[in-house]
Design a protein around this motif. Structure first.
Motif, PDB file in Angstrom:
ATOM      1  N   CYS A 206     -46.520  30.640 -34.800  1.00  0.00           N
ATOM      2  CA  CYS A 206     -45.750  31.813 -34.398  1.00  0.00           C
ATOM      3  C   CYS A 206     -46.250  33.034 -35.151  1.00  0.00           C
ATOM      4  O   CYS A 206     -46.357  33.014 -36.378  1.00  0.00           O
ATOM      5  CB  CYS A 206     -44.265  31.612 -34.683  1.00  0.00           C
TER       6      CYS A 206
ATOM      7  N   THR B 213     -52.252  31.497 -20.903  1.00  0.00           N
ATOM      8  CA  THR B 213     -50.933  32.103 -21.033  1.00  0.00           C
ATOM      9  C   THR B 213     -50.313  32.178 -19.646  1.00  0.00           C
ATOM     10  O   THR B 213     -50.894  32.787 -18.743  1.00  0.00           O
ATOM     11  CB  THR B 213     -51.024  33.532 -21.612  1.00  0.00           C
TER      12      THR B 213
ATOM     13  N   SER C  67     -44.257  34.233 -23.919  1.00  0.00           N
ATOM     14  CA  SER C  67     -45.073  34.632 -25.070  1.00  0.00           C
ATOM     15  C   SER C  67     -46.046  33.537 -25.487  1.00  0.00           C
ATOM     16  O   SER C  67     -46.842  33.735 -26.406  1.00  0.00           O
ATOM     17  CB  SER C  67     -44.182  34.989 -26.261  1.00  0.00           C
ATOM     18  N   CYS C  68     -45.987  32.381 -24.826  1.00  0.00           N
ATOM     19  CA  CYS C  68     -46.766  31.217 -25.256  1.00  0.00           C
ATOM     20  C   CYS C  68     -48.160  31.166 -24.634  1.00  0.00           C
ATOM     21  O   CYS C  68     -48.335  31.445 -23.451  1.00  0.00           O
ATOM     22  CB  CYS C  68     -46.027  29.930 -24.908  1.00  0.00           C
TER      23      CYS C  68
ATOM     24  N   CYS D  58     -40.772  31.666 -23.713  1.00  0.00           N
ATOM     25  CA  CYS D  58     -41.757  30.997 -22.867  1.00  0.00           C
ATOM     26  C   CYS D  58     -42.932  31.888 -22.453  1.00  0.00           C
ATOM     27  O   CYS D  58     -44.083  31.481 -22.586  1.00  0.00           O
ATOM     28  CB  CYS D  58     -41.057  30.410 -21.645  1.00  0.00           C
TER      29      CYS D  58
ATOM     30  N   ARG E 241     -37.305  30.409 -35.770  1.00  0.00           N
ATOM     31  CA  ARG E 241     -38.762  30.260 -35.692  1.00  0.00           C
ATOM     32  C   ARG E 241     -39.443  30.204 -37.056  1.00  0.00           C
ATOM     33  O   ARG E 241     -40.669  30.009 -37.121  1.00  0.00           O
ATOM     34  CB  ARG E 241     -39.365  31.425 -34.880  1.00  0.00           C
TER      35      ARG E 241
ATOM     36  N   THR F  34     -47.106  31.360 -30.106  1.00  0.00           N
ATOM     37  CA  THR F  34     -45.961  32.105 -29.601  1.00  0.00           C
ATOM     38  C   THR F  34     -45.696  33.328 -30.458  1.00  0.00           C
ATOM     39  O   THR F  34     -46.221  33.436 -31.586  1.00  0.00           O
ATOM     40  CB  THR F  34     -44.715  31.202 -29.535  1.00  0.00           C
TER      41      THR F  34
ATOM     42  N   ILE G 199     -38.224  29.770 -28.827  1.00  0.00           N
ATOM     43  CA  ILE G 199     -39.582  30.070 -28.363  1.00  0.00           C
ATOM     44  C   ILE G 199     -39.508  30.753 -27.007  1.00  0.00           C
ATOM     45  O   ILE G 199     -38.955  30.212 -26.051  1.00  0.00           O
ATOM     46  CB  ILE G 199     -40.435  28.789 -28.299  1.00  0.00           C
TER      47      ILE G 199
END
Length: 261
Positions: free
Chosen positions: A203, A81, A165-166, A163, A136, A111, A161
């Motif tokens: 997600c 992450t 949180s990915c 970023c 999403r 995500t 999305i």
């Protein structure tokens, strides 16, 4: 349990970095934490020492893409992450990451939703967040989220999305992760390219990070110097004919109001 690292990208001396690190150390499932920067300083050295985490320094001029790739590359675990220094993570974020890969080992990108902070004030969800949640929706169809058209369906009207949180599967995606000509839309461009590759985008529609908006944020700077509008117009041009691009940008630019004072 699949190994996981939070690789924090630190730029200069953020007053929010300490809160970010605390949120990562309070995770209900423990992960590795590393601090990465291209702007070394006594402040960052002190943060790394206080929190007992490694500090890695990249030589060269600061650049978002290069800095993100550097942080991604320094992680020595399968899952990474790229944490942004101004944001905070829900204590269950890492646990959700683990649950995702246990159920769907072919996931390449994980995500979540986010809550918005303006400075220290938590904002009520607004129209833009609702629209992003709708966009999403294809990625919440977990059983179908390995199909290219499903992954791209979430990206054709904009980039919903978040970023920071990915989480990415480094073993599946390799390095470098980001390879884009854009300064602002590099994450949207990267997701569009990754959608063509094997793997699932998952997600979890929970606000598992608190995304902070403030005057020093890169997003705000990109709006003011017109980098954002140029990049996003170019991204829409990859997907839609010019007349449609003009219509989409008319509405998409309304999202910029979130960064106004």
């Amino acid at each position: 349990m699949t190994s996981h690292t939070f690789a924090i990208c630190a730029y200069k001396d953020s007053p929010y970095l300490d809160a970010c690190i605390h949120s990562l150390k309070r995770q209900s499932v423990k992960s590795k934490i590393i601090l990465c920067t291209s702007t070394p300083s006594p402040f960052l050295e002190a943060m790394a020492k206080i929190h007992d985490i490694p500090l890695y320094v990249r030589d060269g001029k600061s650049d978002i893409q290069d800095d993100w790739n550097f942080a991604y590359g320094k992680a020595d675990t399968r899952l990474v992450t790229i944490a942004h220094q101004d944001d905070c993570y829900h204590r269950d974020y890492a646990a959700e990451v683990q649950r995702c890969w246990e159920r769907y080992p072919d996931t390449t990108v994980f995500t979540t939703d986010c809550a918005i902070l303006k400075g220290e004030t938590l904002q009520r969800p607004g129209l833009i967040q609702f629209i992003k949640m709708i966009l999403r929706l294809p990625l919440r169809l977990h059983g179908l989220a390995d199909r290219t058209f499903v992954k791209k369906a979430a990206l054709v009207f904009g980039n919903p999305i978040i970023c920071p949180s990915c989480t990415y599967d480094k073993e599946a995606l390799g390095a470098p992760l980001f390879d884009s000509p854009y300064k602002f839309a590099l994450d949207w461009d990267t997701m569009w390219k990754l959608a063509n590759r094997p793997g699932r985008f998952i997600c979890v529609e929970r606000p598992l990070i608190r995304y902070r908006i403030h005057d020093g944020a890169t997003t705000k700077a990109c709006i003011e110097n017109h980098q954002r509008v140029e990049d996003e117009t170019a991204m829409y041009g990859k997907i839609w004919p010019k007349p449609v691009v003009k219509v989409l940008m008319h509405f998409y630019r309304k999202a910029y109001s979130a960064y106004e004072k």
